[in-house]
Design a protein around this motif. Structure first.
Motif, PDB file in Angstrom:
ATOM      1  N   GLY A 108       0.817  -1.215   0.000  1.00  0.00           N
ATOM      2  CA  GLY A 108       0.000   0.000   0.000  1.00  0.00           C
ATOM      3  C   GLY A 108       0.844   1.256   0.000  1.00  0.00           C
ATOM      4  O   GLY A 108       0.554   2.213  -0.729  1.00  0.00           O
ATOM      5  N   ALA A 109       1.912   1.254   0.801  1.00  0.00           N
ATOM      6  CA  ALA A 109       2.787   2.429   0.873  1.00  0.00           C
ATOM      7  C   ALA A 109       3.537   2.649  -0.436  1.00  0.00           C
ATOM      8  O   ALA A 109       3.620   3.782  -0.941  1.00  0.00           O
ATOM      9  N   TYR A 110       4.077   1.574  -1.018  1.00  0.00           N
ATOM     10  CA  TYR A 110       4.862   1.726  -2.243  1.00  0.00           C
ATOM     11  C   TYR A 110       3.982   1.977  -3.453  1.00  0.00           C
ATOM     12  O   TYR A 110       4.417   2.619  -4.410  1.00  0.00           O
ATOM     13  N   LEU A 111       2.748   1.485  -3.435  1.00  0.00           N
ATOM     14  CA  LEU A 111       1.858   1.699  -4.567  1.00  0.00           C
ATOM     15  C   LEU A 111       1.519   3.178  -4.731  1.00  0.00           C
ATOM     16  O   LEU A 111       1.507   3.700  -5.847  1.00  0.00           O
ATOM     17  N   GLY A 177      15.780   3.688  -9.661  1.00  0.00           N
ATOM     18  CA  GLY A 177      15.436   3.414  -8.271  1.00  0.00           C
ATOM     19  C   GLY A 177      14.874   2.011  -8.171  1.00  0.00           C
ATOM     20  O   GLY A 177      14.527   1.396  -9.178  1.00  0.00           O
ATOM     21  N   ALA A 178      14.797   1.502  -6.948  1.00  0.00           N
ATOM     22  CA  ALA A 178      14.305   0.137  -6.760  1.00  0.00           C
ATOM     23  C   ALA A 178      13.834  -0.058  -5.330  1.00  0.00           C
ATOM     24  O   ALA A 178      14.176   0.719  -4.430  1.00  0.00           O
ATOM     25  N   VAL A 179      13.049  -1.093  -5.139  1.00  0.00           N
ATOM     26  CA  VAL A 179      12.646  -1.547  -3.820  1.00  0.00           C
ATOM     27  C   VAL A 179      12.784  -3.061  -3.844  1.00  0.00           C
ATOM     28  O   VAL A 179      12.528  -3.698  -4.862  1.00  0.00           O
ATOM     29  N   TYR A 180      13.270  -3.626  -2.729  1.00  0.00           N
ATOM     30  CA  TYR A 180      13.461  -5.078  -2.719  1.00  0.00           C
ATOM     31  C   TYR A 180      13.137  -5.642  -1.344  1.00  0.00           C
ATOM     32  O   TYR A 180      13.062  -4.933  -0.348  1.00  0.00           O
ATOM     33  N   THR A 181      12.937  -6.945  -1.335  1.00  0.00           N
ATOM     34  CA  THR A 181      12.699  -7.674  -0.098  1.00  0.00           C
ATOM     35  C   THR A 181      13.397  -9.023  -0.190  1.00  0.00           C
ATOM     36  O   THR A 181      13.583  -9.555  -1.286  1.00  0.00           O
ATOM     37  N   LEU A 182      13.810  -9.537   0.950  1.00  0.00           N
ATOM     38  CA  LEU A 182      14.465 -10.842   1.005  1.00  0.00           C
ATOM     39  C   LEU A 182      13.456 -11.887   1.451  1.00  0.00           C
ATOM     40  O   LEU A 182      12.612 -11.622   2.304  1.00  0.00           O
ATOM     41  N   GLU A 183      13.560 -13.077   0.878  1.00  0.00           N
ATOM     42  CA  GLU A 183      12.654 -14.165   1.218  1.00  0.00           C
ATOM     43  C   GLU A 183      13.469 -15.426   1.434  1.00  0.00           C
ATOM     44  O   GLU A 183      14.439 -15.677   0.717  1.00  0.00           O
ATOM     45  N   LEU A 184      13.073 -16.208   2.430  1.00  0.00           N
ATOM     46  CA  LEU A 184      13.737 -17.475   2.738  1.00  0.00           C
ATOM     47  C   LEU A 184      12.731 -18.595   2.591  1.00  0.00           C
ATOM     48  O   LEU A 184      11.649 -18.533   3.164  1.00  0.00           O
ATOM     49  N   THR A 185      13.088 -19.623   1.826  1.00  0.00           N
ATOM     50  CA  THR A 185      12.212 -20.788   1.697  1.00  0.00           C
ATOM     51  C   THR A 185      13.033 -22.054   1.889  1.00  0.00           C
ATOM     52  O   THR A 185      14.248 -22.057   1.689  1.00  0.00           O
ATOM     53  N   ASN A 186      12.342 -23.102   2.270  1.00  0.00           N
ATOM     54  CA  ASN A 186      12.964 -24.421   2.390  1.00  0.00           C
ATOM     55  C   ASN A 186      11.902 -25.449   2.040  1.00  0.00           C
ATOM     56  O   ASN A 186      11.008 -25.728   2.829  1.00  0.00           O
ATOM     57  N   HIS A 196      13.650 -10.465  -4.101  1.00  0.00           N
ATOM     58  CA  HIS A 196      12.731  -9.978  -5.113  1.00  0.00           C
ATOM     59  C   HIS A 196      12.864  -8.457  -5.162  1.00  0.00           C
ATOM     60  O   HIS A 196      12.717  -7.795  -4.147  1.00  0.00           O
ATOM     61  N   MET A 197      13.168  -7.950  -6.335  1.00  0.00           N
ATOM     62  CA  MET A 197      13.389  -6.507  -6.491  1.00  0.00           C
ATOM     63  C   MET A 197      12.524  -5.976  -7.632  1.00  0.00           C
ATOM     64  O   MET A 197      12.387  -6.642  -8.670  1.00  0.00           O
ATOM     65  N   ILE A 198      11.926  -4.823  -7.434  1.00  0.00           N
ATOM     66  CA  ILE A 198      11.266  -4.110  -8.515  1.00  0.00           C
ATOM     67  C   ILE A 198      12.101  -2.875  -8.789  1.00  0.00           C
ATOM     68  O   ILE A 198      12.243  -2.010  -7.933  1.00  0.00           O
ATOM     69  N   ALA A 199      12.680  -2.845  -9.972  1.00  0.00           N
ATOM     70  CA  ALA A 199      13.567  -1.745 -10.370  1.00  0.00           C
ATOM     71  C   ALA A 199      12.866  -0.891 -11.425  1.00  0.00           C
ATOM     72  O   ALA A 199      12.207  -1.422 -12.314  1.00  0.00           O
ATOM     73  N   LEU A 200      13.019   0.416 -11.326  1.00  0.00           N
ATOM     74  CA  LEU A 200      12.465   1.344 -12.307  1.00  0.00           C
ATOM     75  C   LEU A 200      13.571   1.773 -13.257  1.00  0.00           C
ATOM     76  O   LEU A 200      14.598   2.282 -12.822  1.00  0.00           O
ATOM     77  N   ALA A 201      13.341   1.551 -14.532  1.00  0.00           N
ATOM     78  CA  ALA A 201      14.356   1.899 -15.542  1.00  0.00           C
ATOM     79  C   ALA A 201      13.673   2.368 -16.809  1.00  0.00           C
ATOM     80  O   ALA A 201      12.485   2.126 -17.013  1.00  0.00           O
TER      81      ALA A 201
END
Length: 201
Positions: A108-111, A177-186, A196-201
């Motif tokens: 919501g904040a980034y949108l 610019g970009a925003v990213y988050t780290l995710e851990l799975t097993n 996962h990163m969303i980059a603006l270019a």
């Protein structure tokens, strides 16, 4: 403590109304998603109860009560269903239920920021980038490897764009610019940290 007012129209609802997640017709899907996340939280709880570390015991104590109840209220005049009260452990790194809630707030904040950027710079396009490392049994080592590599990549981008002498160019230098988050799975093949990163270019 001030008493909450019941919203009578959409302008009185919280700023997250535009996302559509609180629409009454989506309530069943939302409950199913919360239910699946709660089941994964219970699996994590069982894993933590088997760990001998003191930190794991403290984390498990918070996780044990997370999501035990969710109290929703329906605002039928505007077709919204809002989460009114609940128990959450607020440990988004180990709790899938809290991770969902944190992710929704961040979205919501980034949108809203993306909408402002889109008006000012219509030439920028969002690109989804996933950065990952090979699976491994040692979570700490795999996570450290990913974060160090990501930090190195971001430093190279910053130094190249700042004009630092002999700074190497990377594809990420194209990003405004970009925003990213780290995710851990097993999923049974070892720990799989990724970004996962969303980059603006």
């Amino acid at each position: 403590m001030a008493k909450k007012k019941t919203p009578v129209n959409e302008s009185n609802l919280a700023e997250g109304a535009f996302t559509g997640v609180d629409e009454a017709e989506n309530f069943g899907d939302r409950l199913a998603r919360y239910g699946q996340a709660h089941a994964r939280s219970l699996a994590m709880l069982e894993h933590l109860r088997g760990a001998p570390e003191v930190e794991a015991t403290k984390t498990a104590a918070g996780l044990a009560t997370c999501g035990n109840y969710l109290h929703f209220r329906e605002y039928f005049t505007v077709g919204k269903v809002r989460l009114h009260n609940a128990t959450f452990c607020k440990q988004h790194l180990v709790c899938p239920l809290c991770a969902i809630r944190r992710g929704a707030k961040a979205l919501g904040a980034y949108l809203t920021r993306w909408q402002v950027i889109q008006e000012q710079r219509p030439d920028l396009r969002p690109y989804l980038i996933t950065l990952t490392v090979k699976n491994g049994e040692d979570l700490d080592e795999r996570q450290t490897h990913l974060t160090k590599s990501l930090r190195k990549l971001l430093d190279r981008r910053r130094n190249f764009n700042a004009g630092v002498a002999r700074a190497p160019w990377t594809e990420l230098c194209k990003a405004e610019g970009a925003v990213y988050t780290l995710e851990l799975t097993n999923k049974g093949n070892g720990w799989h940290p990724h970004c996962h990163m969303i980059a603006l270019a």
